[in-house]
Design a protein around this motif. Structure first.
Motif, mmCIF file in Angstrom:
data_model
loop_
_atom_site.group_PDB
_atom_site.id
_atom_site.type_symbol
_atom_site.label_atom_id
_atom_site.label_comp_id
_atom_site.label_asym_id
_atom_site.label_seq_id
_atom_site.Cartn_x
_atom_site.Cartn_y
_atom_site.Cartn_z
ATOM 1 N N MET A 1 -17.068 -7.714 24.960
ATOM 2 C CA MET A 1 -15.749 -8.034 24.446
ATOM 3 C C MET A 1 -15.384 -7.079 23.309
ATOM 4 N N VAL A 2 -14.164 -6.564 23.354
ATOM 5 C CA VAL A 2 -13.682 -5.606 22.361
ATOM 6 C C VAL A 2 -13.322 -6.341 21.073
ATOM 7 N N GLN A 3 -13.796 -5.806 19.952
ATOM 8 C CA GLN A 3 -13.518 -6.402 18.643
ATOM 9 C C GLN A 3 -12.205 -5.839 18.101
ATOM 10 N N LEU A 4 -11.164 -6.654 18.101
ATOM 11 C CA LEU A 4 -9.875 -6.238 17.572
ATOM 12 C C LEU A 4 -9.868 -6.387 16.060
ATOM 13 N N THR A 5 -9.157 -5.501 15.393
ATOM 14 C CA THR A 5 -9.033 -5.571 13.940
ATOM 15 C C THR A 5 -7.651 -6.094 13.599
ATOM 16 N N LYS A 6 -7.598 -7.235 12.904
ATOM 17 C CA LYS A 6 -6.314 -7.763 12.431
ATOM 18 C C LYS A 6 -5.848 -6.885 11.276
ATOM 19 N N THR A 7 -4.629 -6.388 11.392
ATOM 20 C CA THR A 7 -4.106 -5.417 10.450
ATOM 21 C C THR A 7 -2.742 -5.863 9.944
ATOM 22 N N ILE A 8 -2.560 -5.833 8.628
ATOM 23 C CA ILE A 8 -1.245 -6.113 8.069
ATOM 24 C C ILE A 8 -0.462 -4.808 8.029
ATOM 25 N N ILE A 9 0.786 -4.881 8.473
ATOM 26 C CA ILE A 9 1.645 -3.703 8.500
ATOM 27 C C ILE A 9 2.611 -3.803 7.322
ATOM 28 N N PHE A 10 2.739 -2.703 6.585
ATOM 29 C CA PHE A 10 3.681 -2.661 5.463
ATOM 30 C C PHE A 10 4.328 -1.292 5.414
ATOM 31 N N LYS A 11 5.430 -1.235 4.697
ATOM 32 C CA LYS A 11 6.179 0.020 4.611
ATOM 33 C C LYS A 11 6.170 0.571 3.197
ATOM 34 N N LEU A 12 6.097 1.896 3.145
ATOM 35 C CA LEU A 12 6.300 2.663 1.923
ATOM 36 C C LEU A 12 7.188 3.835 2.320
ATOM 37 N N LYS A 13 8.349 3.955 1.713
ATOM 38 C CA LYS A 13 9.248 5.081 1.982
ATOM 39 C C LYS A 13 9.547 5.206 3.487
ATOM 40 N N ASN A 14 9.874 4.093 4.126
ATOM 41 C CA ASN A 14 10.230 4.027 5.553
ATOM 42 C C ASN A 14 9.116 4.444 6.503
ATOM 43 N N GLN A 15 7.902 4.596 6.011
ATOM 44 C CA GLN A 15 6.739 4.905 6.850
ATOM 45 C C GLN A 15 5.885 3.652 6.930
ATOM 46 N N GLU A 16 5.407 3.327 8.138
ATOM 47 C CA GLU A 16 4.543 2.162 8.284
ATOM 48 C C GLU A 16 3.088 2.531 8.016
ATOM 49 N N TYR A 17 2.414 1.632 7.318
ATOM 50 C CA TYR A 17 0.996 1.743 7.017
ATOM 51 C C TYR A 17 0.334 0.437 7.421
ATOM 52 N N GLY A 18 -0.976 0.466 7.523
ATOM 53 C CA GLY A 18 -1.709 -0.743 7.827
ATOM 54 C C GLY A 18 -2.930 -0.852 6.934
ATOM 55 N N ALA A 19 -3.384 -2.088 6.751
ATOM 56 C CA ALA A 19 -4.627 -2.356 6.016
ATOM 57 C C ALA A 19 -5.293 -3.545 6.686
ATOM 58 N N ASN A 20 -6.605 -3.541 6.667
ATOM 59 C CA ASN A 20 -7.355 -4.635 7.267
ATOM 60 C C ASN A 20 -6.985 -5.947 6.584
ATOM 61 N N ILE A 21 -6.604 -6.927 7.378
ATOM 62 C CA ILE A 21 -6.146 -8.215 6.840
ATOM 63 C C ILE A 21 -7.261 -8.923 6.056
ATOM 64 N N GLU A 22 -8.525 -8.584 6.337
ATOM 65 C CA GLU A 22 -9.640 -9.215 5.622
ATOM 66 C C GLU A 22 -9.622 -8.884 4.132
ATOM 67 N N GLN A 23 -8.979 -7.767 3.753
ATOM 68 C CA GLN A 23 -8.885 -7.399 2.340
ATOM 69 C C GLN A 23 -7.761 -8.141 1.628
ATOM 70 N N ILE A 24 -6.831 -8.719 2.393
ATOM 71 C CA ILE A 24 -5.629 -9.319 1.817
ATOM 72 C C ILE A 24 -5.811 -10.820 1.625
ATOM 73 N N ARG A 25 -5.580 -11.284 0.406
ATOM 74 C CA ARG A 25 -5.656 -12.725 0.108
ATOM 75 C C ARG A 25 -4.328 -13.410 0.361
ATOM 76 N N SER A 26 -3.239 -12.740 -0.044
ATOM 77 C CA SER A 26 -1.909 -13.330 0.134
ATOM 78 C C SER A 26 -0.851 -12.247 0.010
ATOM 79 N N ILE A 27 0.368 -12.616 0.390
ATOM 80 C CA ILE A 27 1.531 -11.742 0.245
ATOM 81 C C ILE A 27 2.508 -12.499 -0.640
#
Length: 154
Positions: A1-27
């Motif tokens: 089974m493939v291990q998917l990474t949950k990623t939060i998507i956010f924008k900076l200067k109209n460019q999308e970035y991602g970070a592993n959701i495990e690092q994020i406590r809240s928004i």
């Protein structure tokens, strides 16, 4: 089974970035930030988040982009960075997605506009195009982390 990474998507200067959701406590919505004298320009100050003093980093400024006035969409990503709660100001938090490992490549050393040391990889996604995946643990070097720690402890 493939291990998917949950990623939060956010924008900076109209460019999308991602970070592993495990690092994020809240928004969080942007709130009043208490400025700190004699701190790095990207350390915007501190907030009291549910009783905990939390240093706030402007991710745009940290990545070498010009500062923006917060809008209704501006958010603070509360993250765990080396066991310290830190907030990162982003233009907008837009989504949480699953990314399969086969869609992620190592970051090239010449990524326009962002120091490649901060980038964990580049995800090539059909629906979104290329997405830079940031490693929030490396957005601050050890000296800067010491400065943030001093802010969090004082």
């Amino acid at each position: 089974m493939v291990q998917l990474t949950k990623t939060i998507i956010f924008k900076l200067k109209n460019q999308e970035y991602g970070a592993n959701i495990e690092q994020i406590r809240s928004i969080e919505r942007v709130q009043d930030i208490v400025g700190l004298p004699q701190s790095s320009d990207f350390i915007k100050g501190i907030i009291n988040l549910r009783g905990q003093v939390t240093p706030i980093i402007d991710l745009r400024t940290r990545l070498g982009m010009e500062e923006e006035v917060p809008t209704e969409q501006t958010r603070i990503l509360i993250a765990n960075v080396r066991d310290v709660q830190v907030g990162f100001i982003v233009d907008e938090a837009t989504d949480v997605i699953d990314i399969a490992p086969e869609h992620v490549e190592d970051a090239p050393e010449l990524v326009t506009g962002v120091d490649y040391r901060y980038i964990k990889g580049v995800a090539k996604l059909e629906a979104r195009g290329m997405l830079l995946l940031l490693d929030l643990d490396h957005v601050l070097n050890y000296e800067e982390m010491d400065e943030v720690l001093e802010v969090a402890v004082d």
